[in-house]
Each structure stands twice: as C-alpha cells, then as structure tokens.
Design a protein around this motif. Structure first.
Motif, PDB file in Angstrom:
ATOM      1  N   ASP A 211       0.805  -1.227   0.000  1.00  0.00           N
ATOM      2  CA  ASP A 211       0.000   0.000   0.000  1.00  0.00           C
ATOM      3  C   ASP A 211       0.838   1.277   0.000  1.00  0.00           C
ATOM      4  OD1 ASP A 211       0.861   0.262   2.696  1.00  0.00           O
ATOM      5  OD2 ASP A 211      -0.908  -0.827   3.393  1.00  0.00           O
ATOM      6  N   ARG A 212       2.190   1.150   0.091  1.00  0.00           N
ATOM      7  CA  ARG A 212       3.008   2.366   0.105  1.00  0.00           C
ATOM      8  C   ARG A 212       4.407   2.050  -0.414  1.00  0.00           C
ATOM      9  NH1 ARG A 212       1.933   6.601   4.223  1.00  0.00           N
ATOM     10  NH2 ARG A 212       3.141   8.412   3.568  1.00  0.00           N
ATOM     11  N   ILE A 213       4.886   2.884  -1.342  1.00  0.00           N
ATOM     12  CA  ILE A 213       6.254   2.747  -1.824  1.00  0.00           C
ATOM     13  C   ILE A 213       6.910   4.122  -1.867  1.00  0.00           C
ATOM     14  CG2 ILE A 213       5.686   0.718  -3.221  1.00  0.00           C
ATOM     15  CD1 ILE A 213       6.011   2.485  -5.712  1.00  0.00           C
ATOM     16  N   ALA A 214       8.230   4.127  -1.846  1.00  0.00           N
ATOM     17  CA  ALA A 214       9.012   5.359  -2.003  1.00  0.00           C
ATOM     18  C   ALA A 214       9.652   5.352  -3.379  1.00  0.00           C
ATOM     19  CB  ALA A 214      10.082   5.450  -0.925  1.00  0.00           C
TER      20      ALA A 214
ATOM     21  N   ASP B 207       5.349   7.934  -2.314  1.00  0.00           N
ATOM     22  CA  ASP B 207       6.107   9.050  -1.739  1.00  0.00           C
ATOM     23  C   ASP B 207       7.301   9.336  -2.645  1.00  0.00           C
ATOM     24  OD1 ASP B 207       4.406   9.025   0.476  1.00  0.00           O
ATOM     25  OD2 ASP B 207       5.668   7.589   1.536  1.00  0.00           O
ATOM     26  N   VAL B 208       7.381  10.560  -3.144  1.00  0.00           N
ATOM     27  CA  VAL B 208       8.464  10.945  -4.046  1.00  0.00           C
ATOM     28  C   VAL B 208       9.579  11.626  -3.261  1.00  0.00           C
ATOM     29  CG1 VAL B 208       9.128  12.382  -6.006  1.00  0.00           C
ATOM     30  CG2 VAL B 208       6.931  11.176  -6.020  1.00  0.00           C
TER      31      VAL B 208
ATOM     32  N   TYR C 299       8.762  22.515  -6.129  1.00  0.00           N
ATOM     33  CA  TYR C 299       8.229  21.164  -6.328  1.00  0.00           C
ATOM     34  C   TYR C 299       6.736  21.117  -6.030  1.00  0.00           C
ATOM     35  CZ  TYR C 299      12.942  19.243  -6.712  1.00  0.00           C
ATOM     36  OH  TYR C 299      14.212  18.939  -7.137  1.00  0.00           O
ATOM     37  N   PRO C 300       6.013  20.282  -6.740  1.00  0.00           N
ATOM     38  CA  PRO C 300       4.577  20.130  -6.489  1.00  0.00           C
ATOM     39  C   PRO C 300       4.336  19.316  -5.223  1.00  0.00           C
ATOM     40  CG  PRO C 300       5.286  18.581  -8.164  1.00  0.00           C
ATOM     41  CD  PRO C 300       6.474  19.437  -7.866  1.00  0.00           C
ATOM     42  N   PRO C 301       3.098  19.273  -4.757  1.00  0.00           N
ATOM     43  CA  PRO C 301       2.784  18.503  -3.540  1.00  0.00           C
ATOM     44  C   PRO C 301       3.131  17.020  -3.658  1.00  0.00           C
ATOM     45  CG  PRO C 301       0.984  19.979  -4.100  1.00  0.00           C
ATOM     46  CD  PRO C 301       1.935  20.039  -5.251  1.00  0.00           C
ATOM     47  N   ALA C 302       3.247  16.510  -4.877  1.00  0.00           N
ATOM     48  CA  ALA C 302       3.599  15.105  -5.050  1.00  0.00           C
ATOM     49  C   ALA C 302       4.950  14.778  -4.432  1.00  0.00           C
ATOM     50  CB  ALA C 302       3.623  14.746  -6.543  1.00  0.00           C
ATOM     51  N   VAL C 303       5.834  15.757  -4.345  1.00  0.00           N
ATOM     52  CA  VAL C 303       7.175  15.520  -3.795  1.00  0.00           C
ATOM     53  C   VAL C 303       7.093  15.527  -2.273  1.00  0.00           C
ATOM     54  CG1 VAL C 303       9.521  16.423  -3.588  1.00  0.00           C
ATOM     55  CG2 VAL C 303       8.368  16.422  -5.807  1.00  0.00           C
TER      56      VAL C 303
ATOM     57  N   ALA D 184      16.744  11.132   4.738  1.00  0.00           N
ATOM     58  CA  ALA D 184      15.712  10.576   3.850  1.00  0.00           C
ATOM     59  C   ALA D 184      15.439   9.116   4.189  1.00  0.00           C
ATOM     60  CB  ALA D 184      16.143  10.719   2.395  1.00  0.00           C
ATOM     61  N   ALA D 185      16.499   8.362   4.494  1.00  0.00           N
ATOM     62  CA  ALA D 185      16.307   6.967   4.883  1.00  0.00           C
ATOM     63  C   ALA D 185      15.452   6.865   6.140  1.00  0.00           C
ATOM     64  CB  ALA D 185      17.668   6.301   5.106  1.00  0.00           C
ATOM     65  N   ARG D 186      15.738   7.744   7.096  1.00  0.00           N
ATOM     66  CA  ARG D 186      14.936   7.748   8.321  1.00  0.00           C
ATOM     67  C   ARG D 186      13.478   8.070   8.016  1.00  0.00           C
ATOM     68  NH1 ARG D 186      13.009  11.456  11.408  1.00  0.00           N
ATOM     69  NH2 ARG D 186      14.064  13.144  10.287  1.00  0.00           N
ATOM     70  N   ARG D 187      13.248   9.020   7.110  1.00  0.00           N
ATOM     71  CA  ARG D 187      11.881   9.372   6.734  1.00  0.00           C
ATOM     72  C   ARG D 187      11.174   8.199   6.056  1.00  0.00           C
ATOM     73  NH1 ARG D 187      10.774  15.064   6.191  1.00  0.00           N
ATOM     74  NH2 ARG D 187      12.536  16.330   6.906  1.00  0.00           N
ATOM     75  N   ILE D 188      11.896   7.511   5.188  1.00  0.00           N
ATOM     76  CA  ILE D 188      11.299   6.371   4.488  1.00  0.00           C
ATOM     77  C   ILE D 188      10.930   5.276   5.479  1.00  0.00           C
ATOM     78  CG2 ILE D 188      11.792   4.507   2.854  1.00  0.00           C
ATOM     79  CD1 ILE D 188      13.478   6.567   1.269  1.00  0.00           C
TER      80      ILE D 188
END
Length: 755
Positions: free
Chosen positions: A11-14, A47-48, A60-64, A79-83
């Motif tokens: 249900d979720r990918i980066a 998640d972009v 950047y647009p909201p997609a990022v 970024a790794a921590r966020r992912i």
C-alpha cells in the motif's frame, strides 16, 4: 486501460529520482512514472524523494514528499529515516550517473543501506567500461537491489557480462510512453506554421553528444531534393552546458547551418516544453531523427515517445535504437554518416507508401510500451520482492551476563602493547597501536577478576610500559599513535587521549592488585596530572574529572584532583546552561562519542565532593541521554556515528559502536551507586544486553567463546572486525556488571528472554 487495485499486501512505496520542474529527461521519466502509478493504482501511496542539484531553486509540487540535496550525505541518511518512519514497503530508485552525490553517486548507497525494505532499481545508463569507482558503486547497488530493471536487452547482457549479475535478478521493461491516437502530421502542422514544410524533428536537451552537427551537415543534400524541408531542433540547452559556456554551443550550430546555406531550413526552438506540447510537436513531424554519437546509450525517452506517436525514425545504431527499431520499425545509419542520413531522409520523403507503412508499424510497437504497461510490470516485480523478503524471526537470546574473559584482549596484544585494529579477529599490524586502547587495557587489568595473577602481572606491566613510554616530557603531553615498528606518529596526542590516560593512571593507582603497579601509577599521575588544566574538550575534561575522583579515593583531599573535579564540574554546568533548550538537556548542541561519560563524571564528582548540584545535573543529563538511546521497542540503541556533529538533531540509529554501550553501563552503575534507585541498575542492564543481541538487529556482538566483540551494528548487519576498542568495551562492561552483581544487585539473569 482501467484502473487497478494495488496488490493486497502493498500500500506504500518510495520513489527516488529527479522530478519536474527540474529540467532533464530523468525528471520527466520519474514524474511520468509517478503519475502512471497514481492513475493505475489510486489506492497506492507513492512518496516521491526528489534529488535536488540546486536546493531551494525548484518549486516542487505537492507530489514531492521530500527533496534530497544532491551533495549532502547527511540528507540521504535523513531521507532513509523518513522512508523507514513512513511505513513504505519498498523503494524504487531511478538511477543515472551524475544525479547522486559522492564518488560515482555513492551517497545513494548510504540511503539504501539504511532502509529495511526491498529495493527496485531502474538503470538509465549501463556502462560497458565503468571506471573503478563506477564499478564499485554500481556493484554495491546491484547487491542491494532485489530486482534491477533495464530498458533494453543489451542492458541485461552488459550487466551479466561486465558485472556477473544473475539473470534472474534482471527484468527488461521498455521505457514508458504516453497514449495518444495516431494523427497524420498534416493535421498538426498548421499550429506551428509548418503547413507547407516536410518536417524533420530532433528533441532533447541540447548537448554535443546529440549529433546535431551530423544532421545539419546532411541538410544541403536533403534540401537539394526537398527545398521545403525543415529540420527542427527542439529543446533548451543542457543546464550544465549553459553554466559552463552559456549558449556558445547553440550559436556554433546556427553558424554551421548558415555556412552550409541551409539557415532557412534549420529551426532552433529553445525551450523546455511540457509533455503535452512535446507530443504536439512530435505529431506534427514527418520524420524523427536521433543522430546520437554514443553507441552505449541504453535508453532514450525521446526515441520511445517518437515511436509511440507513430513517427518514422532515422537513427544512429546506439543500443536503444537498435532494439526498438529492429524488425523494420525504423531506419538505422552509421554514426556520423551525414550522407546516409541525407539518403534515407530523401527516400522517405519521396516514398509516401513506405513512410506511411513504417509509421503504422512504429505506432503499433508503441502500444506495447504505454506507461500503464510499465508500472504494471514494475509493480509485479516490487510485489514479488516484497513477498519474498526475509522475515526477521523471533529468537531466543541468552541475556545472562558474561564472565569477563581476557582471551580476545590477549589475542590483540604483543610485547609492545595492544594493537588497534583487526581484520575479522586477526590483528592488523598496519595500524599499529594507540594510547587510548592501552589505557583502557590498563584499566581492565585492575578490574578483571578471572585471570591468572602471573598473566595479570605480565600484561599490566606491558600496558603500563606503553603508557610510560608515551609520555613526552618535552611537550608535557602523552603521545597517542605508534607504528608497528614502535616509532611514534606524533609528538603529542589528542586532548581526549590525554584525559583518558590520566583516568587510567588514577584507576590503576586505586585498584591495581599489586603495590608496585599502584606506586608506579600514582607517581606518573602526580608527574602529569597538571596537564588536565589545559584541556578544553568537554570529553577530555570529563575523563580528567573521572581520574580526579578516583585519585581522591587514593589520596583523600588531593589538592590538584579536587581542583580538577570542581573547576571542570562548574564549567560543565555552564556549558549545559548555554546549550540547553526545552527539548535539549545536554552539555553541547551536538552528540558525539562516549556521550554518557559527561553525566558519569558529574555524578561521580558530585558524590565525591558533596556537590548536590553536580549530582542533580549528572542524573538529569543521564536521564536525557538514556532517553535518546532507547528504541521504540524499549531497547538500548547506541547513538549512531552518523549523528555526530548535527546541531540539536535527534540521533540516527547507525553505525552503533560498542563504546557507547560501555559508557552507558558505567554511567548507570554510577547513578545506581549514588542514588540506590534500581531504575539505573535496569538501564545498565539494558545497555549491557545490547552486546548480547537485544538491539535493533537482534544480533549479538559478543563472541562468547573467546571474549571477542564485533566492531558495531551497521544498517546491513554486523561489522565483523574485532578491534581493540570494541573488545575492551565489552570486557569492561562485563566487569562493571559483574561487580554490580557481587554487590548484591542481582543482575545476572539466567533466564532466556525472547527478543
């Protein structure tokens, strides 16, 4: 195509890559991939993470979800921590040389090593002859990837031949293309003022490797047969080229056209056009040409788009063109062969039937490459990798405290002292010795009970001799690093190494089992202790405070030791007041190594001097750092080395070092002795159990059979080297826990715990 529900388990990918409005082909590709995923799988959260070569410059647009500054390695770790925190179940990377920071883009590896989910990698360039750094980084990326996507069969062949990649790891999925009805060029030309022209189009960021010179060279022969022919060069100049030389390259191309007398037959459209506009341009063209000069080019998004619009393509035989135009789906000519381009273009413009047939064949091939096809194929690979990922098993781990064991320390030692580093468990003589490790080893010899007294005498004398020889009376400092041939690398060591050596001398003067060693240590301490007053580093001062407190037990009222403990304690209080924030109860604005030594010094000094204010500060800051060192599961989590030096930032979990667990064990033992609060005994045990496997990776660092200890927890597992610092950290921590047990604190837990 109809929308599809994402696989039930996913249900979720980066998604990592460049993203619009950054102007490059990879940004367009990643953006199109995102849009196709969202359109095809509306319930899938994508998640972009956009790679950013000009931080702050792109709207950047909201997609990022998050932008990663290209050259900031710490940003990759963040970024790794966020992912990890997001709950993403897989990471899909768009890989191209030059968009990731570090040597050959190695910063990307730091990110991927720190996410515990399957990784899918799309390779946009695959080199036949990578240099050493490119090979190292790509092969590390290949080892990390659950699946690698190439966009041409040649890419698969290169990966297998050059890098030895298993063919089962590779999937070939063509470059995605948009879906538009086939339109005859005549219907679109008026919008561009081309109604009476035979239009030949090239599109892409303008750069020397695009072969535009070859096509301009071909234009006189084309114009001789087709005077109304118009070669349109569509695209802005590559930003990196503009930064280097402005528009000089474009001007050279215009001058070439003028010199050949075809200036009216060559049009430059200097613009980075949006996709819908690009497709309009493509549909208005009679022919599309890619005269690229790089034979190894694995992918070309513009070529794929042209085929999808049903364009007749004339191209040089680079890898992607060779495959996509095979079986009479386009025309191939040799690199740099202007005459061949002129000949084929003339034939196509003169032969309507052939041109129309080739256009129909190209359009049919394009139907197999639509974006929904790409994301469906890719998501199948992601889902398979997610389903096949190894599950961490619940394991029984024996959390019984270990009996201190000198075997590994002895293995790392010789007649000179204790060597610094090892390769696995074998000492590495290339790095020689340091006083830090020999000072720790000296402390161990007075703390460990389980050792033959003859062996204790031998090794304590060797470590003491190292410390004695390290003293440089001319500089009034201890040296630190020594080569294997016993030559010194420096005239004086770091402040921390000097502070730690004073501490070892004081502990030896207090606790050595032999009078001769106590007398030696007391004599050298008296000779050298005044150097403490010159120390400025908070940790060096903390070590000196610990030394002073120990010496006060040997010589009650010792004047210099009282001065050291009092002055430095007051200065640590001042540091705390300066650095403190509501959420930050610490002596510095950053975290570093051996953090718990600072509160330990305050606790021990407070108890020794009768300073309640010192004791309160020590307990409060120890409570704060213990909180930072506790994982959500309640386990000890050493402050990772990647956290060091980040102002007012939460610690990162890797790389975790044994030294941090030892410092925390001993600080909590000090707090327990000072207060009697069993909470501190429990915290000491929690930190100690980290060595036994109660950690983020469920992996024991202690090698019980021989007293060894691995060098740390990395995101990918254990650092299996066993250096002096790590072995000594385990053994000194074991001594502290053993002593706590002998004082009746009931810490040796014979039960087996499930982690």
């Amino acid at each position: 195509m109809d929308r599809t529900v994402a696989p039930e388990s996913l249900d979720r990918i980066a998604l990592i890559g460049n993203f619009l409005p950054r102007k490059c082909g990879l940004a367009t590709f990643t953006t199109d991939t995102y849009n196709a995923l969202r359109d095809r799988y509306p319930d899938l959260q994508v998640d972009v993470y956009a790679m950013d070569d000009r931080p702050g410059a792109y709207a950047y647009p909201p997609a990022v979800t998050h932008a990663i500054p290209q050259d900031d390695r710490i940003a990759y770790l963040d970024a790794a921590r966020r992912i990890e925190a997001s709950g993403a179940q897989a990471v899909w990377v768009q890989h191209e040389y030059g968009i990731y920071g570090g040597s050959a883009g190695e910063h990307l590896l730091a990110l991927l090593d720190r996410v515990n989910v399957p990784v899918l990698v799309t390779l946009h360039t695959i080199l036949e002859h990578p240099n050493a750094e490119e090979r190292r980084v790509l092969e590390a990326l290949l080892r990390r990837a659950a699946k690698v996507i190439v966009m041409a069969e040649k890419g698969r062949e290169i990966l297998m031949r050059v890098h030895g990649t298993n063919s089962r790891q590779i999937a070939m999925i063509p470059h995605g293309v948009p879906d538009r009805p086939f339109v005859a060029p005549a219907a679109m030309k008026p919008a561009f003022g081309w109604a009476e022209r035979d239009v030949i189009l090239t599109f892409g960021l303008l750069a020397p490797n695009k072969g535009i010179e070859t096509m301009i060279e071909a234009m006189p022969a084309v114009v001789a047969r087709h005077p109304n022919a118009l070669y349109v060069v569509l695209g802005a100049t590559h930003p990196h080229l503009v930064a280097h030389e402005g528009e000089a390259y474009r001007d050279r191309l215009k001058a070439q056209a003028a010199d050949l007398g075809v200036a009216d037959n060559v049009a430059f459209v200097d613009a980075f056009v949006e996709q819908h506009e690009l497709l309009d341009y493509l549909q208005a063209a009679d022919l599309y040409v890619t005269p690229y000069s790089n034979p190894a080019q694995i992918t070309s998004g513009t070529l794929s788009y042209a085929v999808a619009m049903g364009k007749v393509v004339v191209s040089t035989p680079y890898v992607h063109a060779t495959e996509i135009l095979a079986d009479d789906h386009g025309i191939l000519v040799d690199f740099g062969d202007a005459a061949a381009f002129a000949r084929e273009i003339d034939d196509l413009l003169s032969n309507d039937a052939r041109r129309i047939d080739l256009a129909a064949r190209a359009y049919a091939r394009g139907r197999t490459m639509l974006w929904p096809c790409l994301v469906e194929s890719a998501l199948k690979e992601v889902t398979a990798a997610f389903a096949a990922r190894p599950r961490r098993m619940k394991i029984d781990m024996d959390l019984t405290a270990l009996t201190p064991d000198f075997a590994a320390v002895e293995r790392m030692s010789d007649a000179t002292g204790m060597l610094q580093h090892s390769i696995y468990s074998v000492p590495d003589r290339r790095h020689g010795y340091c006083i830090d490790d020999n000072a720790r080893a000296l402390i161990l010899m007075s703390q460990i009970d389980e050792i033959d007294e003859i062996a204790r005498d031998k090794w304590m004398t060797i470590y003491a001799a190292f410390v004695q020889y390290a003293w440089n009376p001319d500089r009034r400092r201890f040296r630190n690093f020594m080569n294997f041939d016993r030559t010194w690398c420096e005239d004086e060591g770091s402040e921390d190494s000097n502070g730690r050596t004073l501490w070892a001398l004081a502990i030896t003067a207090r606790d050595a089992r032999s009078r001769k060693h106590r007398d030696w240590a007391l004599s050298l301490y008296e000779q050298t202790a005044s150097i403490a007053l010159d120390l400025g580093s908070p940790r060096a001062r903390a070590f000196a405070m610990l030394a002073a407190v120990a010496m006060l037990e040997v010589v009650p009222g010792h004047a210099l030791s009282t001065e050291i403990a009092t002055r430095f304690g007051d200065e640590l209080v001042t540091l705390l007041d300066t650095a403190r924030r509501p959420e930050w109860r610490w002596f510095e604005i950053v975290l570093a190594y051996d953090n718990a030594r600072l509160p330990e010094a305050m606790i021990r000094a407070g108890a020794a001097l009768g300073r309640e204010d010192f004791l309160d500060v020590g307990l409060d800051t120890l409570d704060w750092i213990v909180g930072r060192q506790t994982s959500p599961e309640g386990r000890f989590r050493a402050v990772g080395t990647e956290s060091f030096g980040r102002p007012y930032a939460e610690p990162l979990p890797f790389d975790q070092q044994p030294l941090e667990a030892q410092a925390t064990v001993e600080a909590c033992v000090a707090a327990f002795h000072a207060t009697g609060d069993r909470r501190w005994r429990d915290e000491a045990l929690k930190a100690y159990h980290w060595y036994l496997g109660a950690n983020d990776l469920d992996l024991p660092l202690a090698t019980v059979a021989d007293g060894g200890c691995f060098d740390g927890l990395m995101p990918t597992g254990l650092n299996r080297n066993q250096g002096a610092e790590s072995i000594l950290a385990l053994q000194l921590a074991s001594c502290a826990i053993s002593a706590l047990s002998k004082r009746g604190a009931s810490v040796a837990d014979p039960r087996r715990a499930v982690a």
